[in-house]
Design a protein around this motif. Structure first.
Motif, short mmCIF file in Angstrom:
data_model
loop_
_atom_site.label_atom_id
_atom_site.label_comp_id
_atom_site.label_asym_id
_atom_site.label_seq_id
_atom_site.Cartn_x
_atom_site.Cartn_y
_atom_site.Cartn_z
N LYS A 137 -7.17 -6.04 5.78
CA LYS A 137 -5.97 -6.86 6.02
C LYS A 137 -5.97 -7.49 7.41
O LYS A 137 -5.75 -8.68 7.57
CB LYS A 137 -4.70 -6.02 5.82
CG LYS A 137 -4.60 -5.34 4.48
CD LYS A 137 -3.33 -4.52 4.35
CE LYS A 137 -3.21 -3.40 5.36
NZ LYS A 137 -4.28 -2.38 5.26
N SER A 138 -6.20 -6.66 8.44
CA SER A 138 -6.18 -7.20 9.81
C SER A 138 -7.34 -8.15 10.04
O SER A 138 -7.19 -9.17 10.72
CB SER A 138 -6.22 -6.07 10.85
OG SER A 138 -5.06 -5.28 10.76
N THR A 139 -8.49 -7.81 9.44
CA THR A 139 -9.65 -8.72 9.54
C THR A 139 -9.26 -10.09 9.00
O THR A 139 -9.54 -11.12 9.63
CB THR A 139 -10.83 -8.13 8.74
OG1 THR A 139 -11.12 -6.83 9.26
CG2 THR A 139 -12.05 -9.01 8.82
N ALA A 194 2.00 -11.96 11.17
CA ALA A 194 2.53 -10.70 11.68
C ALA A 194 1.74 -9.53 11.08
O ALA A 194 1.59 -9.44 9.86
CB ALA A 194 4.01 -10.59 11.32
N ASP A 195 1.21 -8.67 11.94
CA ASP A 195 0.44 -7.51 11.50
C ASP A 195 1.31 -6.26 11.63
O ASP A 195 1.49 -5.74 12.72
CB ASP A 195 -0.84 -7.37 12.32
CG ASP A 195 -1.85 -6.43 11.67
OD1 ASP A 195 -1.46 -5.66 10.78
OD2 ASP A 195 -3.04 -6.47 12.06
N GLU A 196 1.88 -5.83 10.53
CA GLU A 196 2.79 -4.68 10.48
C GLU A 196 3.88 -4.74 11.54
O GLU A 196 4.03 -3.82 12.34
CB GLU A 196 1.99 -3.38 10.61
CG GLU A 196 0.98 -3.23 9.48
CD GLU A 196 0.40 -1.84 9.41
OE1 GLU A 196 1.20 -0.90 9.42
OE2 GLU A 196 -0.83 -1.72 9.35
N PRO A 197 4.68 -5.82 11.54
CA PRO A 197 5.68 -6.01 12.60
C PRO A 197 6.76 -4.94 12.61
O PRO A 197 7.43 -4.76 13.62
CB PRO A 197 6.27 -7.39 12.29
CG PRO A 197 6.06 -7.57 10.83
CD PRO A 197 4.75 -6.90 10.53
MG LIG Z 1 -4.82 -3.37 10.13
#
Ligand SMILES: [Mg+2]
Ligand SMILES: Nc1ncnc2c1ncn2[C@@H]1O[C@H](COP(=O)(O)OP(=O)(O)OP(=O)(O)O)[C@@H](O)[C@H]1O
Length: 233
Positions: free
Chosen positions: A53-55, A175-178
């Protein structure tokens, strides 16, 4: 589908692969990803830890350019861009919000929020600070402008980070896990803010592990083992 086809696309990825290398050994993180997000759409990305996901978000945010495949951002094929061509797109057209806020601890939140505007170098210093102040006031932080991040509550820090992400009026907010570091009440506050931004027309792409958060999105993309599994939890 006709209505969807009539909309313009914020991002379009085609057959995107990302392979990291660890001690010389390849680590495939994304394996043939296609993603279409229309302008103004609110999309959540879900998937197990390590699924990519973050990638994916780093590629969408033009932070990671070390991938194979094609990427069109707001009508431009950015996968062919040089780093000089990418920098202004990343800085002016994309806003980032992170789980851990990523505010600079030695600076006031006003200075933090003004930074992306100052980096863009297309406005006067005064205008950059006026805009930063306005965004912070909208986030309810008008009486905290000179506070450093550690002098704020956790929810206030995330609101400051959202203000910073909006200072250049980005077309796409990532947004990454805001809400990942927030209690449920504060998480709801942040989701209300993001929902409001979406209603005002922002394109929002948000990673979350939280089903309730994902439910506020119009669409959920499920990632597993570096691939999209639409419709699968
Ligand atoms: Mg991640
Ligand atoms: N810099 C790196 N070098 C090598 N491998 C990496 C690197 N960053 C990520 N990976 C690997 O790539 C895969 C995808 O990682 P990624 O960070 O995108 O997962 P994620 O879905 O965001 O997970 P989480 O929910 O835990 O944040 C994982 O197997 C991870 O170990």
């Amino acid at each position: 589908m006709a209505a969807r086809d009539a909309r313009s696309w914020a991002v379009r990825l085609r057959d995107v692969h990302r392979v990291y290398s660890r001690s010389g050994a390849p680590v495939p993180a994304l394996r043939g990803i296609d993603v279409d997000v229309a302008e103004g759409e609110f999309t959540a990305i879900m998937g197990p830890s390590g699924s990519g996901k973050s990638t994916l978000l780093h590629i969408l945010g033009l932070v990671d350019t070390d991938y194979e495949g094609s990427y069109e951002f707001c009508g431009r094929r950015v996968s062919g861009f040089s780093s000089d061509e990418l920098a202004p797109v990343r800085n002016r057209e994309i806003g980032f919000v992170f789980q851990a806020f990523h505010l600079l601890p030695q600076l006031s939140i006003l200075d933090n929020a003004a930074l992306p505007a100052l980096y863009a170098r297309d406005r006067t210093r005064e205008d950059c600070f006026d805009t930063a102040r306005a965004r912070l006031e909208e986030m309810g932080l008008g009486d905290r402008l000179e506070h450093k991040p550690t002098e704020l509550s956790i929810g206030q820090r995330q609101r400051a980070a959202i203000a910073r992400s909006l200072v250049n009026r980005p077309r796409v907010l990532l947004a990454d896990e805001p809400t990942g570091a927030l209690d449920s009440k504060t998480a709801q506050e942040i989701m209300d803010i993001l929902g409001e931004l979406h209603l005002r027309g922002s394109t929002l792409i948000l990673i979350t592990h939280d089903r309730e958060v994902a439910e506020s999105a119009e669409r959920v993309i499920h990632v597993r083992d570096g691939q999209i599994h639409d419709g699968v939890a």
